[in-house]
Structures are given as structure tokens and as C-alpha cells.
Motif scaffolding. Sequence first.
Motif, PDB file in Angstrom:
ATOM      1  N   SER A 240      -6.052  -1.110   2.912  1.00 13.13           N
ATOM      2  CA  SER A 240      -5.627  -0.821   1.544  1.00 13.13           C
ATOM      3  C   SER A 240      -6.839  -0.717   0.638  1.00 13.13           C
ATOM      4  O   SER A 240      -7.948  -1.114   1.014  1.00 13.13           O
ATOM      5  N   PHE A 241      -6.618  -0.163  -0.551  1.00 18.52           N
ATOM      6  CA  PHE A 241      -7.689  -0.157  -1.554  1.00 18.52           C
ATOM      7  C   PHE A 241      -7.065  -0.282  -2.943  1.00 18.52           C
ATOM      8  O   PHE A 241      -5.924   0.150  -3.178  1.00 18.52           O
ATOM      9  N   ASP A 242      -7.826  -0.864  -3.845  1.00 18.77           N
ATOM     10  CA  ASP A 242      -7.418  -1.020  -5.243  1.00 18.77           C
ATOM     11  C   ASP A 242      -8.366  -0.193  -6.088  1.00 18.77           C
ATOM     12  O   ASP A 242      -9.570  -0.478  -6.159  1.00 18.77           O
ATOM     13  N   SER A 243      -7.856   0.853  -6.722  1.00 12.91           N
ATOM     14  CA  SER A 243      -8.686   1.775  -7.499  1.00 12.91           C
ATOM     15  C   SER A 243      -8.626   1.510  -9.000  1.00 12.91           C
ATOM     16  O   SER A 243      -9.168   2.288  -9.784  1.00 12.91           O
ATOM     17  N   THR A 244      -8.009   0.413  -9.399  1.00 12.19           N
ATOM     18  CA  THR A 244      -7.811   0.155 -10.833  1.00 12.19           C
ATOM     19  C   THR A 244      -9.114   0.178 -11.603  1.00 12.19           C
ATOM     20  O   THR A 244      -9.256   0.896 -12.605  1.00 12.19           O
TER      21      THR A 244
END
Length: 718
Positions: A240-244
Motif C-alpha cells: 500500500s501507499f499513502d499519497s496524502t
Amino acid sequence: METNGVSRRDFIRASGLAGTALCLGFYFPANAKKAQLVSANAAEATGFEFNAWMHIGTDGKITLTDHRAEMGQGSYQSVPQIIAEELEVDLKDIDVVFAKGDPKKYGSQITGGSSTIRGSYKRLLMLGATARQMLIMAAAAKWNAPVADCYAQAGQVIHRPTGNKLHYGELVADASKLTPPKDVPLKPMSDYKLIRKPLKKLDTPMKTNGEAIFGLDKRLPGMLFASVERNPRLRGKLVSFDSTAALKVPGVKQVFKVQMMVFNTTRDGVVVLADSTWAAMQGRKALKVTWDETGFEHVNTVDIYKSHQELLKTKEGLSVKKQGNPDAVLDKPGKKLDVIYETPYQSHAAMEPLNCIAHYQSDKIEIWGPIQAPDWVQGDISDKFKMPKEKVVVNMTFLGGGFGRKAFLDYPQEAVAISKQAGVPVQVVWTREDDIKQGPYRAGISYRGQGAIENGAITALKFKMAGQNIDHWSGPGRGKPNGSTTEGFLNPYFESIKNISFADVPYEMPLPNMWWRSVYASTNGFAYESFINEMALLAGKDQLSFRREYLKDERCQRLIDRMEEVSGWKARKKNEGYGVAITECFDTTVGQVVKVSRNAAGKIKIDKVWAVMDCGWYVNPDIIKAQVEGSVLMALGAATTHEITFKNGLVEQNNFYDYLMPRITDMPTVEVHIMENTADAGGVGEPALPPFAPALTDAIFDLTGKRIRKLPFNMNAV
């Protein structure tokens, strides 16, 4: 200066071709033994695809299409220098453009294996000579004079009896209507005015004033810029990745997953797309990514070499070449040698990091960038994205170094995948850390050398190598021995030594590996030539005299003569460190003598390197000298300052602060000598690298008595 390729349609439009310019090229019929030289008019009449290698306009200007990349090896200079010689024109009258990727038009376009000149110089000479002859024929017809009474000089045809002259531009219309004559006589080397002369490179001014377009310089309307966070382990998967935080960076437009193929393995990554490279990189730093790194081995360098040694001691391997019965000789009592050599993994570390621009459209894909193999890229993109080959356009720019890395297919493919998802043209730029940590690498390889001496002569040689095989990554090579096991070892040894064997001990490791300057000769050369030096000592003989006994062909004998002469080999004194090695790759033999001493602080320093190259027919001695000097420096780094190491499956190096390059103060004096002969052309860009390390370590042994069998080593610790 834009150096985009030139298509057949572009040539037709630009020059009219209806009797207003002379265009000559080559036709590569299927299964033909050699290319056929044709004119544009002939191509139009027969309907086959024409490649305009040379276009002469009504102003007398020549546009030459260079079918290979220019990455510092000198193709941009050497190709026109060949043409200009036979065409009888000044180099200032030639403009060079890069061809687009198209093997049907240009044959092989891979800039590798030191193959550009050796693979095409005869065609290029014939191209220039044929154009010159057609212009002479056109002039003779205008004057109603015998062709024999006319000759070409300085871009003009001259009528010998009257002194009348016609400029090439005045003749192209008539010349274009002629059928190219066959078997035009070429100049003898004694008549060369340009070839074999140290002419200044055409691309130097544009590279120093900023006109030259490298991949990083290219811009397209509406283009965005991408930086990719790739999995640090080749076989790991994205969880997964968090691009926020990344999307809050000014200029960042999109963040999404991307995959690219590395040989037969898929590598996951997360793309940050922005309106500048800087913004994309800053957005990438703000990403939070989770990787799944379970289910496969996390390798360590120390374990790799332990495995090599165990394999070399316990396995006979797959036979590559064998003559006589070396095992029977080695089983007998007598003077014998049994040693192991180790060479490290290496990064390519080209000064221009990887980059590529791609524009994916529903009916067309176009690519721009520093690409060593545009024909391979065209085929790969066509296959991966199910686009007809003729709809895949690959444009070459200048390359800031390649060394084999920019012949690989991963970075163009990744750029196309990103552009397809983004819906706009995209430039992907790799950081130095990306390049060093991702690979692919030159594989680290270990060797076992066994030999026997009787009455001062070699009675048996046995070599085994253990290391990754490039062919195993592409699939078809699995189960077969490494065909490059003997690369770098001179063929005359096989003629003079009765019992020899070479074997490859297969070794599998999930680390991406591929070509690196001089390929396997870069590691083979160190092991094999170091072993020959040790065998000379065992035989009680001088290293060069020892080689002379086994390298009996005339060219090798003359090369050894020159090595002795230029280095003062026979006049060397005791307590002076001299070392020697001779290797062959890509049809070129190079011998090197290295002299070392201790400085005032007691540290080893390289006093001088003498390099003698026999590359047969050649173009520009200055380019050869530059390539030899560059090869020596690259070999010095690989032998003494840098290596790629692995810990828990991760590359330990990051950038030039821990992948240490030789400094300018480390560069030794290199004296280059070129053998003069009429043999066919060999390679120039790579063959001078393999002999340096064994010659250096031999010189250090000569001075200190310490034998070095493992690279890299610390010069300051010897």
C-alpha cells in the motif's frame, strides 16, 4: 541542436527527391548476407522502405544519418569522418542526425560490443565512394567528357584537362537519376587525408556551449515530470501507499502505482507526477509506502562469495571448451598452481542518470531519450503495449555515458506505462540513488585457476568460473554453460598449449545483472591474465617473454615487441614494480604495462601505464586514445575504489559518497600506442579495460611481493 531521426517521408518532403537531391542508403533484404546500396529513386521505383543514410542538397550540404548512439565513444565523429574521406568533402559540410529506431532500415542499431565502426565501416566507405562516383559521372555527362578525365576534391568535381569545376550542389539533380554503380574502388590507406588523422570531434563545441540535446534537455508541450519510488528488493511487492502528504507538495499532480519488467521479473513502484522534476522528487520523499518483502532470500555479499568458493571446489561445472586432458596432467606430481580470484559486483554509474520521455497515444507511442538500442526498444514496446512496430517511434538523443546500462529496456518501458496512465507526455528521471540501488549490475564472479609447469613450460591449464549468467535472466540460457567463459583469453594460447579446459559452474542469484563495459572480459581478464603471470613466476620466467612463447601469431609477436619497446621493459631495474597483461575482446587485442612505486608517505602510486592497442583498421587516433584513457580510469575504479555490496538483500551503496569514484588526482599517465596494419577493424571503446587490473596487481607484486587475487583492494593498504 535537435538530433531527431529522419524518416523516409521527411526526406521526400524536405528534398523533393524528384531530381533535386542525391539520397543514398542501404536496403536490408531478409536473409541477405549483406546490405544493398540504393538511391532514393530506386527505392521509390521498387517500393521498398528506404533509409536515407546520406542526403546531399543543392547547396552542397550533406546530411548524414548516424544509425548508432553517441555516448562519448565517438560515433558522431567517426561515422562522418569515414564518409567525408571517400566523398572528398570537408567535415564542416556534414550535418549529423540520429536515426530513429528501425532495424528494417538500418540493420542492428545496438551501440554495444564496440561494434559501430567494426560492423559498418566497409559499408560507410562504400557509401561515400559511391556518392562521389555518381557525382563524377554526372559532371562528366555535363561536359561530355570521359569519366576517367574527372576527379573529386573538396566538394567539387574537376575536369583534369581543362580545370573546369562543378560544385556538388550543381550535380545532385543529375546524379540522383543515375543507378548507383557497383564495386566502386576504395582509396588505399596511403591516400587517406582524413581517416587515421586526429581530427577534432564535431560534437565538442555543441557539448560545451549547451547546444547538444541530451535526454534530460528534451522538452515537449504539456509534458509532466515523474519520479518513482521503486521497491528496494527486486522481487518485493507493493502492499500500500499513502499519497496524502505527497499531493500537498506544490506542483504534484498525481500519484499512482506502476510496474515494469526487469527481464522476466515484475518490479513494483509508486509514481509521483508533477510539473517539474524537483516537485516530483519532493513529493516522492513525502510518500509513505509499505512493501511485502517476504517469501524470498535476502542475500548478503559474504554469502555469495562463500557459495562461489564452495562450488569451485566441489563442482566440475559445464564444459565450455576443452582440448587434451588437463585433469590427467594435473593429477601427476610436479610444479602446480591452484588459486582462486574474486571480482566484485559493479554499477554502471553513467554521469547522466537514466531518463526517458514517452508519449503514449491510442494509435502511436513516441519515445525520446539516451538510448543505446533504439531498435530493441521499438520491438520491446511494440510487444509489451500491443502497438504495431511502425507506430512505435524511438528517438535517440546524446547520451552522457552508457556502458551497456542504457541498452536495457526497463526505463523506456516504465516511461511508456506512466504516460499511458497519465494521458500526457512524461519525462521520468532516475536519481543517482535509483541507479546505484536498482541495478542491473555487472555480476561479481569468482574463478579457480589450476595449472602445471614442466621444464619451464605450461603443460596444463584449467579454469572454472562461478557467477551469474546474463543469459539466465532472459530465459533461453538456462541449463547451458556461459558462452562468454573464455572471453578475454587470447586464441593463440589454444594453439600452443596442448591441455586446456574452461568450465562454467552455474550459479543462480536473484540479483539483476547485465552487460558492463567489456562484459565478461572485464572479470575474466583479471583472473586469466593474473594466472598467466603467476604461472610465469612458477616457471621462473619473465612475464612478457613467457607470453611470447605461447602467443605465436605475428600480430601478437609485434604487439609484444612494441610493449617491450615503449615501456623499456628489458631495461627495468630491480625494486621497480612492473606488471603486464594482454587481453582480447571484440576483435581487438590490447597489451598494457603498468609501473608502480611508493611515494614519500610509503603508499603505492601508479607511475605510468603503457597501452598498446591492435584494433586493425581505425578512424581517429585521438578518439582511440580517449577511449583507452577512459577504460583505464574505469578499470582503476573497479579494481581499487568501488563495488556494489548487499546486506539482507539490500544494496549498501547510495551515491558517489559511498560508491567511490577515482578522483582526477588518481588518474595515472597513460601512453597509448596504436599498431598499424591492414587487418579488419576491431572494437575500440571497451577492449582497453580488461588488461589494466591484472597488469596493476602484477606490478604491485613485483614491487612488494604481495599477490592480490581479490578485487577491489585498497591501494593505501598494500
